[in-house]
Design a protein around this motif. Structure first.
Motif, mmCIF file in Angstrom:
data_model
loop_
_atom_site.group_PDB
_atom_site.id
_atom_site.type_symbol
_atom_site.label_atom_id
_atom_site.label_comp_id
_atom_site.label_asym_id
_atom_site.label_seq_id
_atom_site.Cartn_x
_atom_site.Cartn_y
_atom_site.Cartn_z
ATOM 1 N N PRO A 1 0.895 3.936 -1.356
ATOM 2 C CA PRO A 1 1.247 4.808 -0.305
ATOM 3 C C PRO A 1 1.276 6.345 -0.352
ATOM 4 O O PRO A 1 0.698 6.975 0.473
ATOM 5 C CB PRO A 1 2.427 4.216 0.501
ATOM 6 C CG PRO A 1 2.784 3.002 -0.354
ATOM 7 C CD PRO A 1 1.786 2.831 -1.614
ATOM 8 N N TRP A 2 1.717 6.713 -1.496
ATOM 9 C CA TRP A 2 1.964 8.097 -1.732
ATOM 10 C C TRP A 2 1.115 8.708 -2.571
ATOM 11 O O TRP A 2 0.248 9.756 -2.385
ATOM 12 C CB TRP A 2 3.427 8.692 -2.127
ATOM 13 C CG TRP A 2 4.311 8.413 -1.241
ATOM 14 C CD1 TRP A 2 5.394 7.396 -1.122
ATOM 15 C CD2 TRP A 2 4.417 8.921 0.507
ATOM 16 N NE1 TRP A 2 6.118 7.415 -0.122
ATOM 17 C CE2 TRP A 2 5.689 8.411 0.939
ATOM 18 C CE3 TRP A 2 3.546 9.722 1.090
ATOM 19 C CZ2 TRP A 2 5.986 8.557 2.015
ATOM 20 C CZ3 TRP A 2 3.976 10.062 2.324
ATOM 21 C CH2 TRP A 2 5.000 9.353 2.917
ATOM 22 N N LEU B 1 -4.386 2.143 -4.093
ATOM 23 C CA LEU B 1 -3.827 2.196 -2.539
ATOM 24 C C LEU B 1 -2.704 2.722 -2.377
ATOM 25 O O LEU B 1 -1.772 2.152 -1.360
ATOM 26 C CB LEU B 1 -4.466 1.138 -1.904
ATOM 27 C CG LEU B 1 -5.943 0.478 -1.822
ATOM 28 C CD1 LEU B 1 -6.162 -0.665 -1.094
ATOM 29 C CD2 LEU B 1 -6.519 1.707 -1.315
ATOM 30 N N ALA C 1 -5.978 -6.966 -7.829
ATOM 31 C CA ALA C 1 -4.902 -6.700 -7.152
ATOM 32 C C ALA C 1 -3.908 -5.538 -7.926
ATOM 33 O O ALA C 1 -3.165 -4.618 -7.310
ATOM 34 C CB ALA C 1 -3.810 -7.944 -7.144
ATOM 35 N N SER D 1 -14.806 1.920 -0.299
ATOM 36 C CA SER D 1 -14.108 1.487 0.809
ATOM 37 C C SER D 1 -12.646 1.517 0.764
ATOM 38 O O SER D 1 -11.935 1.448 1.873
ATOM 39 C CB SER D 1 -14.525 -0.232 0.834
ATOM 40 O OG SER D 1 -14.271 -0.843 -0.251
ATOM 41 N N ALA E 1 -11.985 4.865 2.302
ATOM 42 C CA ALA E 1 -12.176 4.823 3.757
ATOM 43 C C ALA E 1 -10.687 4.054 4.391
ATOM 44 O O ALA E 1 -10.254 4.442 5.302
ATOM 45 C CB ALA E 1 -13.132 3.843 4.114
ATOM 46 N N PHE E 2 -10.311 3.231 3.592
ATOM 47 C CA PHE E 2 -9.069 2.592 4.144
ATOM 48 C C PHE E 2 -7.964 3.738 4.128
ATOM 49 O O PHE E 2 -6.829 3.891 4.886
ATOM 50 C CB PHE E 2 -8.553 1.523 3.032
ATOM 51 C CG PHE E 2 -7.144 1.018 3.203
ATOM 52 C CD1 PHE E 2 -6.738 0.040 4.190
ATOM 53 C CD2 PHE E 2 -6.049 1.518 2.448
ATOM 54 C CE1 PHE E 2 -5.772 -0.427 4.222
ATOM 55 C CE2 PHE E 2 -4.717 0.995 2.691
ATOM 56 C CZ PHE E 2 -4.598 -0.155 3.718
ATOM 57 N N LEU E 3 -7.994 4.591 2.905
ATOM 58 C CA LEU E 3 -6.645 5.757 2.941
ATOM 59 C C LEU E 3 -7.022 6.687 4.014
ATOM 60 O O LEU E 3 -6.067 7.220 4.284
ATOM 61 C CB LEU E 3 -6.873 6.373 1.477
ATOM 62 C CG LEU E 3 -6.533 5.467 0.367
ATOM 63 C CD1 LEU E 3 -6.875 5.870 -0.997
ATOM 64 C CD2 LEU E 3 -4.882 5.012 0.567
ATOM 65 N N LEU F 1 -12.850 -5.381 2.062
ATOM 66 C CA LEU F 1 -12.587 -4.743 0.914
ATOM 67 C C LEU F 1 -12.922 -5.638 -0.445
ATOM 68 O O LEU F 1 -12.197 -6.479 -0.815
ATOM 69 C CB LEU F 1 -11.082 -4.391 0.601
ATOM 70 C CG LEU F 1 -10.537 -3.443 1.750
ATOM 71 C CD1 LEU F 1 -9.036 -3.451 1.524
ATOM 72 C CD2 LEU F 1 -10.994 -2.163 1.379
ATOM 73 N N ASP G 1 -5.545 -1.961 -7.177
ATOM 74 C CA ASP G 1 -5.311 -1.684 -5.749
ATOM 75 C C ASP G 1 -3.839 -1.215 -5.523
ATOM 76 O O ASP G 1 -3.361 -0.430 -4.686
ATOM 77 C CB ASP G 1 -5.242 -2.769 -4.770
ATOM 78 C CG ASP G 1 -6.667 -2.899 -4.376
ATOM 79 O OD1 ASP G 1 -7.510 -2.075 -4.284
ATOM 80 O OD2 ASP G 1 -7.175 -4.042 -3.585
ATOM 81 N N HIS G 2 -2.898 -1.900 -6.434
ATOM 82 C CA HIS G 2 -1.587 -1.531 -6.461
ATOM 83 C C HIS G 2 -1.344 -0.030 -6.568
ATOM 84 O O HIS G 2 -0.514 0.712 -5.930
ATOM 85 C CB HIS G 2 -0.807 -2.489 -7.181
ATOM 86 C CG HIS G 2 0.633 -2.306 -7.080
ATOM 87 N ND1 HIS G 2 1.375 -2.765 -5.976
ATOM 88 C CD2 HIS G 2 1.749 -1.680 -7.854
ATOM 89 C CE1 HIS G 2 2.835 -2.439 -6.111
ATOM 90 N NE2 HIS G 2 2.992 -1.881 -7.112
ATOM 91 N N LEU H 1 -5.929 -17.276 -5.698
ATOM 92 C CA LEU H 1 -7.007 -16.761 -6.271
ATOM 93 C C LEU H 1 -6.387 -16.029 -7.550
ATOM 94 O O LEU H 1 -5.438 -15.333 -7.395
ATOM 95 C CB LEU H 1 -7.675 -15.773 -5.362
ATOM 96 C CG LEU H 1 -8.701 -16.226 -4.253
ATOM 97 C CD1 LEU H 1 -9.527 -15.019 -3.685
ATOM 98 C CD2 LEU H 1 -9.757 -17.471 -4.876
#
Lengths: 595, 78
Positions: free
Chosen positions: A215-216, A213, A206, A306, A309-311, A420, A209-210, A200
């Protein structure tokens, strides 16, 4: 009248299509066999007026979620002439299953392959004619967002309406064939008419989101975005609010005062000081509310919520909530009412109720106003921000405490699975429509309650006849005296008690009512309050204001969304008790320490 | 080849679904989101503190909790 149902999975642009085809003229209606409100509208299709009903977005007709049962019950209790099936073209490889289920029920249907713009961007191509032949259903490709493909879609729908006949179903679940059969039919249709690239090509999502989203940095970034958003709402909204307030004043002085001069004093007081001023206070907040809805609609439509919500899900799950609950609590910092309505996306009733119980603790913009006024009056400029920040902490803490205490009673077993969606930017037209739609909904809901509330408060503070307004001789004063055994231990005097009664209607009125009670305004009022109260009393009053019964609009919304009186009573009673306990602990503790 | 639980895959890893060990309701929901036997799943990322996983199945990105991911059997692709 023929009845046409609009059906599709979540995230297919179903409501965009519905708004476009009905011109936002939809009304909430009641339907046999269905307990939730569904939007319906009368539209001209196929040369006749038909009733178009917007069914909730569902994944599957087999399921047991609230929405899935609503759709089944609707179809089993109401004859339908035609089903308009909305499919997100870029997810056609899985969404065909719902189309095939409807086909199995022998419902006449038209398939609308929506979001064709997005599918093209991803490199997905559908041979619409071939697809129509394989499915043996009229099929058309369109974009509800940009309005392309509508002419053809209308032609197909018109023809289908003309040829349609009512179908009533019974026992839908028994009529549906095995999944294996549906799967085989899906494969056949996909291989004939659809081409999906192996990789895709949505690089933008992408890449975003990198970062978003991460991690820190993901969560801190989210809070920064929300902070900027709220700042923007007030930066843009405050001048508008003042403008509306000024216009309402002019209208009163220029037109209403002279016009009502011959009327008896009582009637004039009720109409002008009661209803007009009360409704005016709320009307002045309409610009902020519209802005709030507009911004939230943008954030929601982009798909960022959304991600929030994920985090946050890991933390929320420990409190019996999930990621979406957190998003709704955040929305509550603007206004509790839309946040409560937003819980509709939750399928499990227990989870929905638990979330609705926590939302009223969110420090909404109306309460913020009260706190800014009082902190300015009673605290040094250095201490004021810290005081305000501590109130925000109390807001989160009481919400989390409530969830922890009640999670056993509202046990949630619903698995948390959420799509998502790719990031999208809504068009100006979409934003305007959303903002207008939500604001109108709010006004309809709020207006009745607020008029009744302000009339009541006016009567309480002006009767019995002859008593000075808001004095201890009025009914409100008597209530204040009556409540003093309860409110004295938390440091709230009788004047403040009357303001708390006003605050029950709407927190926006608290400052205005203090002005009436003390008989002065603005800086003079601040000075007098600084004189009469010490900081321990003031903080106790703010704690109580933060936590106690949410405003009437919030209660009305809780009642209409939960459709349960016992739950509404809990949602009123629990915060009231908690507010008293916390204020008591604070006030007595501070006094014991010698402050 | 060995099967593992979806929850055991790390970000960047992928596999083929071999079984869905779920109750009926969740089974239908997963199926409608594209989780069917024989389909490929890619794990994109996991949230901090044992939070949900973001997985890609076909053209759809889905987040699900570890708890649900444990119910999905996967044949890993190397």
């Amino acid at each position: 009248m023929k009845r046409v149902a609009l059906l599709g999975m979540p995230n297919t642009g179903k409501s965009t299509f519905f708004n476009r085809i009905t011109g936002a003229s939809a009304r909430v209606g009641n339907w046999p066999g269905v307990t939730v409100d569904l939007l319906g509208a009368k539209v001209l299709l196929g040369g006749e007026i038909v009733e178009l009903v917007d069914l909730p977005g569902i994944y599957d007709l087999h399921g047991f979620s609230d929405d899935e049962q609503v759709v089944r019950h609707f179809l089993e209790n109401n004859a339908v002439d035609l089903v308009l099936l909305i499919v997100n073209t870029s997810q056609i490889e899985r969404q065909l299953s719902l189309v095939l289920q409807i086909k199995q029920l022998n419902l006449p249907a038209v398939v609308l392959l929506n979001m064709s713009d997005e599918a093209r961007k991803f490199g997905i191509t559908v041979d619409t004619q071939q697809m129509g032949e394989v499915l043996d259903l009229p099929t058309v490709s369109l974009s509800a967002k940009y309005g392309t493909g509508y002419k053809e879609a209308y032609q197909l729908i018109n023809r289908a309406v003309q040829a349609s006949h009512p179908v009533r179903l019974e026992r839908i679940r028994e009529m549906l064939a095995q999944d294996a059969q549906i799967e085989a039919a899906m494969e056949a249709a996909l291989s004939k008419a659809v081409q999906i690239p192996v990789q895709l090509s949505d690089n933008l999502t992408a890449r975003l989101d990198h970062v978003l989203l991460h991690p820190w940095f993901g969560l801190p970034l989210f809070f920064v975005v929300m902070y900027v958003l709220f700042q923007a709402i007030f930066f843009l909204g405050s001048p508008l609010q003042e403008g509306v307030g000024w216009a309402l004043d002019q209208l009163r002085q220029g037109v209403l005062d002279p016009a009502l001069a011959p009327a008896p004093a009582m009637l004039r007081g009720l109409l002008l000081d009661g209803i007009y001023n009360g409704v005016g206070t709320v009307a002045a907040f309409v610009p902020i509310i519209i802005l709030f809805f507009l911004f939230m609609a943008i954030v929601e439509d982009t798909g960022y919520l959304s991600r929030a919500a994920f985090l946050m899900d890991a933390l929320m799950s420990k409190m019996g909530l999930d990621g979406r609950s957190f998003v709704m609590m955040l929305m509550g910092f603007g206004c509790n009412v839309p946040a409560l309505m937003g819980t509709r996306v939750m399928r499990s009733r227990a989870l929905r109720l638990l979330t609705m119980l926590t939302i009223p603790f969110s420090l909404c913009s109306a309460r913020l106003q009260v706190f800014i006024f009082i902190t300015t009056a009673l605290f040094t400029p250095r201490a004021a921000p810290v005081v305000l920040f501590s109130l925000y902490m109390f807001s989160f803490a009481t919400a989390f405490l409530t969830a922890l205490l009640f999670k056993k009673r509202f046990q949630n077993t619903e698995p948390f699975i959420l799509e998502l969606p790719p990031y999208r930017f809504p068009t100006l037209r979409q934003m305007a429509l959303r903002g207008w739609h939500e604001a109108r909904h709010f006004l309809n809901r709020a207006s009745k309650f607020i008029i009744a509330g302000v009339v009541l408060v006016w009567l309480l503070t002006h009767f019995p006849a002859g008593a000075a307004p808001a004095s201890p001789q009025t009914w409100a004063g008597m209530i204040g005296a009556f409540l003093s055994p309860l409110l004295d231990p938390i440091g709230i005097n009788q004047q403040l008690a009357i303001a708390l009664i006003f605050g029950f209607v709407a927190k926006e009125i608290v400052i205005g009512s203090l002005a009436v009670i003390y008989g002065m305004e603005g800086t003079a009022l601040m000075g007098l309050m600084g004189h009469q109260l010490d900081w321990v009393q003031a903080y106790s009053f703010m704690l109580f204001t933060l936590i106690y019964t949410p405003c009437l609009s919030t209660i009305a919304t809780i009642r209409s969304e939960s459709k349960s009186l016992p739950f509404t009573l809990l949602a009123v009673g629990w915060p009231l008790g908690l507010a008293w306990l916390l204020s008591f602990a604070f006030y007595q503790g501070a006094r014991a320490l010698g402050y | 080849m060995n099967t593992v639980k979806l929850s055991a895959l790390k970000p960047g890893e992928a596999g083929i679904i071999s079984a869905l060990n779920t109750e009926e309701d969740l089974f239908h929901r997963l199926a409608a989101l594209g989780f069917r036997i024989g389909k490929q799943v890619n794990v994109i990322r996991g949230a901090r503190f044992a939070g949900p996983l973001q997985v890609r199945i076909g053209t759809t990105d889905v987040m699900l909790r570890i708890n649900e991911a444990r119910k999905i059997d996967i044949k890993p692709l190397s």
